[in-house]
Write a protein that holds these residues in place. Structure first.
Motif, PDB file in Angstrom:
ATOM      1  N   GLN A 195       0.812  -1.174   0.255  1.00  0.00           N
ATOM      2  CA  GLN A 195       0.301   0.090  -0.457  1.00  0.00           C
ATOM      3  C   GLN A 195       0.916   1.094   0.339  1.00  0.00           C
ATOM      4  O   GLN A 195       1.670   1.132   0.993  1.00  0.00           O
ATOM      5  CB  GLN A 195      -1.303  -0.246   1.442  1.00  0.00           C
ATOM      6  CG  GLN A 195      -1.724   1.243   1.202  1.00  0.00           C
ATOM      7  CD  GLN A 195      -1.623   2.255   2.468  1.00  0.00           C
ATOM      8  OE1 GLN A 195      -0.972   1.425   3.594  1.00  0.00           O
ATOM      9  NE2 GLN A 195      -2.832   3.141   3.003  1.00  0.00           N
TER      10      GLN A 195
ATOM     11  N   VAL B  30      -7.112  -7.517  11.003  1.00  0.00           N
ATOM     12  CA  VAL B  30      -7.340  -6.253  11.538  1.00  0.00           C
ATOM     13  C   VAL B  30      -5.319  -5.726  12.003  1.00  0.00           C
ATOM     14  O   VAL B  30      -4.838  -4.821  11.248  1.00  0.00           O
ATOM     15  CB  VAL B  30      -7.848  -6.203  13.145  1.00  0.00           C
ATOM     16  CG1 VAL B  30      -7.901  -4.348  13.680  1.00  0.00           C
ATOM     17  CG2 VAL B  30      -9.943  -6.520  12.408  1.00  0.00           C
TER      18      VAL B  30
ATOM     19  N   LEU C 198      -3.259  -5.162   9.051  1.00  0.00           N
ATOM     20  CA  LEU C 198      -3.812  -4.495   7.762  1.00  0.00           C
ATOM     21  C   LEU C 198      -3.435  -3.213   9.000  1.00  0.00           C
ATOM     22  O   LEU C 198      -3.197  -2.080   8.001  1.00  0.00           O
ATOM     23  CB  LEU C 198      -5.373  -4.024   7.665  1.00  0.00           C
ATOM     24  CG  LEU C 198      -5.958  -4.967   7.157  1.00  0.00           C
ATOM     25  CD1 LEU C 198      -7.528  -4.944   7.114  1.00  0.00           C
ATOM     26  CD2 LEU C 198      -5.202  -5.484   5.685  1.00  0.00           C
ATOM     27  N   ASN C 199      -3.629  -2.838  10.368  1.00  0.00           N
ATOM     28  CA  ASN C 199      -2.751  -1.869  10.918  1.00  0.00           C
ATOM     29  C   ASN C 199      -1.313  -1.533  10.904  1.00  0.00           C
ATOM     30  O   ASN C 199      -1.435  -0.433  10.510  1.00  0.00           O
ATOM     31  CB  ASN C 199      -3.138  -2.107  11.595  1.00  0.00           C
ATOM     32  CG  ASN C 199      -4.321  -1.753  12.680  1.00  0.00           C
ATOM     33  OD1 ASN C 199      -5.232  -0.619  11.486  1.00  0.00           O
ATOM     34  ND2 ASN C 199      -5.069  -2.420  14.020  1.00  0.00           N
TER      35      ASN C 199
ATOM     36  N   ALA D  30      -2.725   0.855   6.590  1.00  0.00           N
ATOM     37  CA  ALA D  30      -4.182   1.266   6.202  1.00  0.00           C
ATOM     38  C   ALA D  30      -5.262   2.257   7.210  1.00  0.00           C
ATOM     39  O   ALA D  30      -5.526   1.921   8.362  1.00  0.00           O
ATOM     40  CB  ALA D  30      -4.297   0.327   5.948  1.00  0.00           C
ATOM     41  N   THR D  31      -5.997   3.107   6.563  1.00  0.00           N
ATOM     42  CA  THR D  31      -7.366   3.562   6.873  1.00  0.00           C
ATOM     43  C   THR D  31      -8.407   2.903   6.652  1.00  0.00           C
ATOM     44  O   THR D  31      -8.166   1.831   5.734  1.00  0.00           O
ATOM     45  CB  THR D  31      -7.171   5.498   6.667  1.00  0.00           C
ATOM     46  OG1 THR D  31      -7.189   5.334   4.366  1.00  0.00           O
ATOM     47  CG2 THR D  31      -6.056   5.577   6.119  1.00  0.00           C
ATOM     48  N   PRO D  32      -9.197   3.382   7.767  1.00  0.00           N
ATOM     49  CA  PRO D  32     -10.711   3.113   6.722  1.00  0.00           C
ATOM     50  C   PRO D  32     -11.340   2.492   5.547  1.00  0.00           C
ATOM     51  O   PRO D  32     -11.289   1.191   5.248  1.00  0.00           O
ATOM     52  CB  PRO D  32     -11.663   3.639   8.176  1.00  0.00           C
ATOM     53  CG  PRO D  32     -11.257   4.209   9.268  1.00  0.00           C
ATOM     54  CD  PRO D  32      -8.900   4.480   8.358  1.00  0.00           C
TER      55      PRO D  32
ATOM     56  N   ASP E 150      -8.853   2.594   2.887  1.00  0.00           N
ATOM     57  CA  ASP E 150      -7.715   1.813   2.543  1.00  0.00           C
ATOM     58  C   ASP E 150      -8.074   0.505   2.783  1.00  0.00           C
ATOM     59  O   ASP E 150      -7.981  -0.713   2.254  1.00  0.00           O
ATOM     60  CB  ASP E 150      -6.161   2.015   3.167  1.00  0.00           C
ATOM     61  CG  ASP E 150      -6.331   3.892   2.837  1.00  0.00           C
ATOM     62  OD1 ASP E 150      -6.339   4.271   1.529  1.00  0.00           O
ATOM     63  OD2 ASP E 150      -5.214   4.193   3.404  1.00  0.00           O
ATOM     64  N   VAL E 151      -9.208   0.229   4.100  1.00  0.00           N
ATOM     65  CA  VAL E 151      -9.177  -1.669   4.679  1.00  0.00           C
ATOM     66  C   VAL E 151     -10.066  -1.920   3.651  1.00  0.00           C
ATOM     67  O   VAL E 151     -10.255  -2.925   3.410  1.00  0.00           O
ATOM     68  CB  VAL E 151      -9.885  -1.023   5.224  1.00  0.00           C
ATOM     69  CG1 VAL E 151     -10.499  -2.505   6.955  1.00  0.00           C
ATOM     70  CG2 VAL E 151      -7.807  -0.843   6.791  1.00  0.00           C
TER      71      VAL E 151
ATOM     72  N   ILE F 188      -8.968  -2.664   0.309  1.00  0.00           N
ATOM     73  CA  ILE F 188      -7.883  -4.054   0.933  1.00  0.00           C
ATOM     74  C   ILE F 188      -9.209  -4.864   0.830  1.00  0.00           C
ATOM     75  O   ILE F 188      -8.900  -6.958  -0.107  1.00  0.00           O
ATOM     76  CB  ILE F 188      -7.562  -3.435   1.566  1.00  0.00           C
ATOM     77  CG1 ILE F 188      -6.189  -3.023   1.703  1.00  0.00           C
ATOM     78  CG2 ILE F 188      -6.213  -5.213   2.226  1.00  0.00           C
ATOM     79  CD1 ILE F 188      -5.171  -2.419   3.040  1.00  0.00           C
ATOM     80  N   LEU F 189     -10.097  -5.246   1.313  1.00  0.00           N
ATOM     81  CA  LEU F 189     -11.129  -6.266   1.815  1.00  0.00           C
ATOM     82  C   LEU F 189     -11.615  -6.760   0.238  1.00  0.00           C
ATOM     83  O   LEU F 189     -11.999  -7.881   0.658  1.00  0.00           O
ATOM     84  CB  LEU F 189     -12.041  -5.780   2.919  1.00  0.00           C
ATOM     85  CG  LEU F 189     -11.769  -6.178   4.169  1.00  0.00           C
ATOM     86  CD1 LEU F 189     -12.852  -5.700   5.221  1.00  0.00           C
ATOM     87  CD2 LEU F 189     -10.919  -7.238   4.856  1.00  0.00           C
TER      88      LEU F 189
END
Length: 371
Positions: free
Chosen positions: A284, A338, A341-342, A346-348, A350-351, A354-355
């Motif tokens: 990312q 989580v 991803l943190n 990643a911001t919400p 971005d999450v 990503i998901l």
């Protein structure tokens, strides 16, 4: 400045490579009464049409002809004869009144009611609902509502400026309706009761059946994912309420499908405890592009006969943030997902991307629901 976020996901789990072991998610128990209800016990919706009076000039205007007609009909019932052309309903509002009648509510009990404006009233604040019959779908009156309306908001303004909090055209009256008639209900059928699951699931239905059988013997049958039929033991024929109470207190571990719920409008992501992923690699990074313009004026030399020329110079500055490539191991809990991803920063928002990409790659073993 425009920010472009690039997300690269590549599945790297190969055949024959063992995934690292992960801790199993913690099992949470719940009472049967929290996941299932006895069939036949339900609320009944009531609705009525009424008038709210005592408003400080915030009621319906003359354009709401049904309000004017309702006021005239009400006054006529009290022996007051008026013409609709004489009425100014600015202190009165026509409303719809709704309520839920709980099962086994006896005459004389009180229930909460909601009051909603039908016309062009600006606010119901400070108003009082006049006696309003509340009817069920069969047209019969089961409750009568009346009382002071609590809006929990306001609307104020003058000279073109106004301010509003919440919705002042909708209010509540706690315990504002008096039950007049009981709804007959039957929750047993040939010495049997049926439990209806709030969320139909084969595993949960089977666990409910096993928990009851372990406590009372072989008396149940899971008919389908949404219902469990229970035979009432002979010893409880005279105490069905106690039998149902004992069933409701039994603890089980409800099961649910793995699901990820995404609200793109608010950037909210909710991941269920059963969500798992295969091993993937995530990169990312952020690319920032800044475009600027500078205006320049070119003056000719004196006595040269030239003219002044205005020009614009455009500059482009592009910067790419450092991105990290991280491997997400095969995870068996939401915490692993989580945490990984943190670690990528990643911001919400971005999450969410990503998901969605992990799901498209086939590495996310869950239902992805976008709201």
């Amino acid at each position: 400045m425009r920010k472009l976020t690039a997300v690269l996901l590549v599945a790297v789990l190969a055949f024959g490579i063992a995934a690292p072991a992960a801790a199993a998610p913690m099992q949470v128990s719940a009472r049967i009464k929290d996941v299932a209800k006895v069939q036949g016990l339900r609320n009944n919706q009531l609705v009525g049409y009424g008038l709210v009076v005592g408003l400080a000039g915030t009621g319906d205007s003359n354009k709401s002809t049904f309000t004017v007609q309702s006021i005239a009909n009400m006054l006529k019932s009290f022996g007051v004869m008026v013409s609709t052309s004489q009425l100014q309903p600015k202190n009165v509002a026509a409303v719809m009144v709704t309520a839920n009648l709980p099962p086994f509510a006896k005459p004389g009990a009180t229930i909460d009611i909601s009051v909603s404006s039908m016309g062009d009233a600006k606010s119901l604040q400070g108003g009082t609902l006049l006696q309003t019959p509340l009817r069920a779908a069969n047209g019969q009156v089961y409750a009568v509502g009346q009382g002071a309306v609590s809006t929990g908001g306001f609307a104020a303004g003058a000279g073109g400026a106004s301010q509003q909090k919440n919705f002042p055209t909708v209010g509540n009256i706690p315990n504002g309706a008096l039950v007049e008639r009981e709804v007959a209900m039957t929750f047993t059928d040939n010495d049997k009761i049926t439990l209806v699951l709030d969320q139909p699931d084969f595993t949960t239905a089977n666990r409910i059946s096993e928990a009851i059988d372990q406590r009372f013997g072989q008396i149940t049958a899971a008919k389908d994912p949404g219902t469990v039929v229970v035979n009432i033991p002979y010893d409880y024929n005279a105490n069905i309420v106690g039998f149902i109470a004992a069933i409701e207190e039994l603890a089980i571990t409800p099961d649910s499908a793995a699901k990820v719920v995404i609200n793109e409008r608010t950037g909210t992501v909710v991941i269920g405890s059963n969500v798992t992923i295969d091993q993937v690699a995530v990169a990312q990074g952020g690319l920032s592009v800044k475009i600027g313009q500078t205006t320049k004026v070119s003056q000719p030399p004196p006595l040269s006969g030239g003219s002044t020329v205005v020009t614009t110079d455009t500059t482009v500055d592009a910067k790419e943030q450092q991105s990290n490539l991280i491997v997400l191991p095969a995870a068996a809990s939401v915490g692993d997902v989580v945490t990984a991803l943190n670690a990528v920063g990643a911001t919400p928002r971005d999450v969410i991307s990503i998901l969605q990409a992990i799901k498209a790659a086939g590495a996310l073993h869950a239902e992805l629901q976008v709201m």
